[in-house]
Design an enzyme around this catalytic site. Structure first.
Site, PDB file in Angstrom:
ATOM      1  N   HIS A  50     -10.280 -10.665  -0.428  1.00 37.19           N
ATOM      2  CA  HIS A  50     -10.304  -9.326   0.173  1.00 37.19           C
ATOM      3  C   HIS A  50     -11.552  -8.531  -0.190  1.00 37.19           C
ATOM      4  O   HIS A  50     -12.027  -7.699   0.587  1.00 37.19           O
ATOM      5  CB  HIS A  50      -9.053  -8.565  -0.275  1.00 37.19           C
ATOM      6  CG  HIS A  50      -8.649  -7.468   0.639  1.00 37.19           C
ATOM      7  ND1 HIS A  50      -7.338  -7.076   0.804  1.00 37.19           N
ATOM      8  CD2 HIS A  50      -9.359  -6.655   1.455  1.00 37.19           C
ATOM      9  CE1 HIS A  50      -7.274  -6.082   1.670  1.00 37.19           C
ATOM     10  NE2 HIS A  50      -8.483  -5.797   2.080  1.00 37.19           N
ATOM     11  N   TYR A  66      -1.442  -4.845   1.747  1.00 38.46           N
ATOM     12  CA  TYR A  66      -0.893  -3.990   2.804  1.00 38.46           C
ATOM     13  C   TYR A  66       0.639  -3.890   2.708  1.00 38.46           C
ATOM     14  O   TYR A  66       1.236  -3.014   3.313  1.00 38.46           O
ATOM     15  CB  TYR A  66      -1.240  -4.523   4.196  1.00 38.46           C
ATOM     16  CG  TYR A  66      -2.695  -4.565   4.544  1.00 38.46           C
ATOM     17  CD1 TYR A  66      -3.680  -4.024   3.712  1.00 38.46           C
ATOM     18  CD2 TYR A  66      -3.117  -5.181   5.721  1.00 38.46           C
ATOM     19  CE1 TYR A  66      -5.021  -4.094   4.051  1.00 38.46           C
ATOM     20  CE2 TYR A  66      -4.451  -5.243   6.073  1.00 38.46           C
ATOM     21  CZ  TYR A  66      -5.401  -4.711   5.221  1.00 38.46           C
ATOM     22  OH  TYR A  66      -6.728  -4.802   5.574  1.00 38.46           O
TER      23      TYR A  66
END
Length: 259
Positions: free
Chosen positions: A93, A35
């Site tokens: 993730h 991110y």
């Protein structure tokens, strides 16, 4: 872990948004290495003046960075970016790196946990196969599996497995990225005089998920946290439960079936 989290995916004003979230009462922030806003989250934590131990902060390592050594290095880099001594929850993730790298990454995270760099180890976008892989390797199961989860995409096989194995289920895209115009969602919303996002988040909480709504709009950040002065009844829950479209209901990448 607070039962409501604040997501910062694709949030390019993350510091300001996290500060707004703290004002609205959130104490759980879901970030990730990919991110590129761990530093912004860390700055917001520092500027907020809230004691670090009152907050729950998550990060994640994406498949391109999987592997034992790269994961150890990545956790250290995340700690520096956040400006923290520890990270509350660190997730793999996604499962897209293959069995060998997945397990190597998981072992590295367990080592980081033993070293006190992270408090809990979890995964994201893991299907039953990937969770069984961890168990079959003789390793402790993760504390969390974060998956796409909302009435249109309920991922029941994974959710049931997690419940049977005491794995907490976190829900990303809990408000379907704003696509809330389904008549059933609108009907429940009108019945309670609440906006559709609040209805969807309440559905998630009543299913004992941990929803992670995201927004950069202060009014939305605040309204998404106003969930504790109403409840959905059995009829409401059944109406929303009936919307499940299986995998076709997913609106994100949802790589839970990846080999």
């Amino acid at each position: 872990m607070p039962l409501l989290g604040f997501g910062v995916y694709q949030n390019y004003t993350a510091k300001a948004s996290v500060l707004e979230a703290f004002k609205a009462g959130y104490r759980h922030v879901d970030s990730a290495q990919v991110y590129r806003n761990e530093a912004a989250v860390g700055e917001a934590v520092k500027e907020s003046g809230i004691d670090r131990h009152e907050l729950f902060i998550t990060s994640k390592c994406v498949s391109q960075n999987h592997g034992y050594e790269t994961t150890l290095k990545g956790v250290d880099q995340s700690l520096v970016k956040f400006g923290f001594d520890y990270i509350d929850l660190f997730l793999i993730h996604d499962p897209m790196s293959g069995t060998e790298k997945r397990l190597a990454t998981y072992k590295a995270l367990l080592e980081c946990q033993k070293a006190g760099k992270i408090r809990s180890v979890g995964v994201s976008n893991y299907g039953v196969k990937h969770l069984e892989e961890i168990k079959n390797a003789g390793l402790e199961l993760p504390t969390v599996n974060q998956i796409e989860l909302h009435p249109l995409c309920q991922q029941k096989p994974i959710v049931n497995y997690c419940r049977e194995n005491s794995i907490i289920v976190q829900a990303y895209c809990p408000i379907i990225r704003g696509k809330m115009d389904h008549p059933a969602i609108q009907a429940v919303s009108r019945k309670h005089g609440r906006d559709p996002a609040q209805v969807l988040l309440r559905w998630s909480l009543q299913n004992e998920f941990v929803p992670l709504p995201k927004s950069a709009t202060p009014s939305r950040i605040e309204s998404n946290a106003q969930l504790y002065d109403f409840a959905l009844d059995a009829e409401d829950m059944a109406k929303l439960d009936a919307l499940d479209e299986g995998d076709t209901g997913a609106i994100s990448w949802n790589p839970v079936n990846h080999l």
